[in-house]
Structures are given as C-alpha cells and as structure tokens.
Design an enzyme around this catalytic site. Structure first.
Site, short mmCIF file in Angstrom:
data_model
loop_
_atom_site.label_atom_id
_atom_site.label_comp_id
_atom_site.label_asym_id
_atom_site.label_seq_id
_atom_site.Cartn_x
_atom_site.Cartn_y
_atom_site.Cartn_z
N GLU A 140 -24.94 -74.98 -32.80
CA GLU A 140 -24.98 -74.68 -34.23
C GLU A 140 -25.99 -75.56 -34.96
OE1 GLU A 140 -20.74 -72.96 -35.59
OE2 GLU A 140 -20.62 -74.92 -34.61
N GLU A 148 -16.32 -71.79 -28.29
CA GLU A 148 -15.14 -72.13 -29.09
C GLU A 148 -13.92 -71.26 -28.81
OE1 GLU A 148 -18.45 -74.04 -31.51
OE2 GLU A 148 -18.19 -72.34 -30.14
#
Length: 263
Positions: free
Chosen positions: A117, A137
């Site tokens: 990210e 995730e």
C-alpha cells in the site's frame, strides 16, 4: 528515529525503513517516523523528490507488524492511550492525497499488505526482479484499508485487482510490470542504477512543472475529461507565475541547459 533513517542527497530525500529483523514490518512507531519524514520532504523547498525503500534485500516491507498488533489486544489502558496518541500525530503517505513531491518506491525486496500500500501511494515503482507483491489481508481476517482495495483496481483494472484482493495471492515484480503496476524491473545488482536514472530525469525537469503535472493528473482523474481540462489547479497557477516558467524557454533559445530554482 528508531525505525527509519533519512538521507539528504542534493534535492532528494531518501527514506529507508530500518527494521530488517522483522522484514521492515510497520508498527505505529514506524508510521509515525515515516510521517515526520514526509512532513520534512513536503515542507522543504530545497527537496524536490523522495525515495522510499527498505533495509536489506529481502523485504521492502512485510506490511503491518501483526505481532505488535496482536500484543495490543492485551495491552493496558495506558499503553492503548499512548498508541492512540501516536496515531493522532501521524499522517500516513497513503492518506496524503495532495502530497506534491514525486515519490519513487525502490522495492529492494517483497512488498506485502501495508508495504505494498505504501508503494501504491508512490508515483513510480522500481523493483528488483526477485520481488513479490501481495495484499494478503483477507487471509488474516483483515482488508487492505490503507488504500489497497481502492488503489489497486485503479492502477491495474478491476478484474485483475479482484483476482489478487479476493485471494491474497502474490504476483511477481514482472507480472506487476505487465499489469502496469511497476514501472521498471531490474536485477537486484542494478536497482540503485535504475532508480538513479529516474531521479536524474526528474531533476532535469523544472520542479514546479513536475508538481503541477502530478496535481493535474491525480486531481483530474476524479472528473470527466472536459471538466478536468477546465479546472483550475493551484500548482499550475504557481508554475505559470514562476521564474522557472521563463527560464525554460530562455535556456532553449540560448542553447544551454536550464538552471531550475524551484521558484
């Protein structure tokens, strides 16, 4: 600084995550120190671009420090408040939607979860060929809320992004290049040279023109093309009235290299 290091090299600020013992995982303190480094880069007119990388050759960043996150589940009230205070004083790169300086992500190793990210929030990604990229995730009962679920579809397309987001699968740096996520893939031994070539080319441009270009691109993506082309962009208005906007044509007419001042 305990979790990162910063190095000034002329107009460039090199920001390095210094936690190789945990694959450069991101704890709240790491994010806080990164936030201060980004503040410095944005505020200093003599700094024209930044490079973000990790220590070692195994990981750019493995993402959120899950061991630290798990430890907080049994932390005291005082410890929780201390961490909460730290977060309130932290602005992550992934949340800096109007960050004006160009950022190069130097992927010396794999980027997973929050690490990817961070790279997605940069403007250019240069990766060593052994790098793996993923947003795993969901395999931990989490989702990529630091922009991953939004930036990845915008950068590689919805179907391709969902294939990775819904499975947590990893892609190679080469596959990232093929999908348009990565700008350049090189052998690890050539990574610094490749990054430096991008730096040299950016510094050859007027810094205000670079910042205006970035602002026009990033803000203009939110609008239909005719609207985007008619909008007023503050960075472009600053460039139009700058000394550098006159220096460029003058240097061309005088057959010399321009001398940019960033004003």
């Amino acid at each position: 600084m305990k979790h990162i290091s910063i190095e000034r090299n002329g107009h460039v600020l090199i920001i390095r995550i210094e936690r190789p013992q945990v694959r450069n995982a991101l704890a709240p303190q790491t994010y806080h120190e990164l936030s201060k480094a980004f503040d410095e880069l944005e505020a200093d007119p003599d700094l024209w671009l930044g490079i973000l990388t990790g220590s070692g050759d195994q990981a750019f960043s493995a993402g959120r420090d899950l061991k630290q996150l798990a430890a907080m589940s049994c932390a005291s009230d005082a410890e929780r408040e201390e961490e909460s205070k730290l977060w309130r004083q932290t602005t992550r790169l992934t949340d800096r939607f109007e960050f004006s300086k160009p950022m190069i992500a130097r992927l010396n190793g794999s980027a997973h979860g929050g690490g990817l990210e961070l790279a997605l929030a940069c403007d250019i990604i240069v990766a060593a060929e052994h790098v793996q990229l993923s947003l795993p995730e969901p395999r931990r009962g989490l989702i990529a809320t630091a922009g991953g679920v939004h930036r990845l579809p915008r950068q590689i397309g919805t179907k391709a992004a969902l294939g990775y987001l819904l499975t947590g699968r990893a892609m190679s740096a080469q596959r990232g290049y093929e999908l348009g996520l990565v700008n350049q893939v090189v052998p690890a031994s050539e990574l610094d040279q490749a990054v430096n070539e991008w730096v040299v080319d950016i510094l050859a441009c007027a810094p205000l023109a670079v910042r205006s270009t970035k602002q026009c691109v990033m803000q203009g993506l939110n609008y239909p093309l005719p609207t985007a082309m008619r909008l007023r962009y503050p960075a472009e208005e600053a460039r139009l009235s700058s000394q550098d906007s006159r220096e460029g044509p003058l240097a061309f007419a005088e057959k010399r290299q321009p001398v940019w001042r960033g004003v």
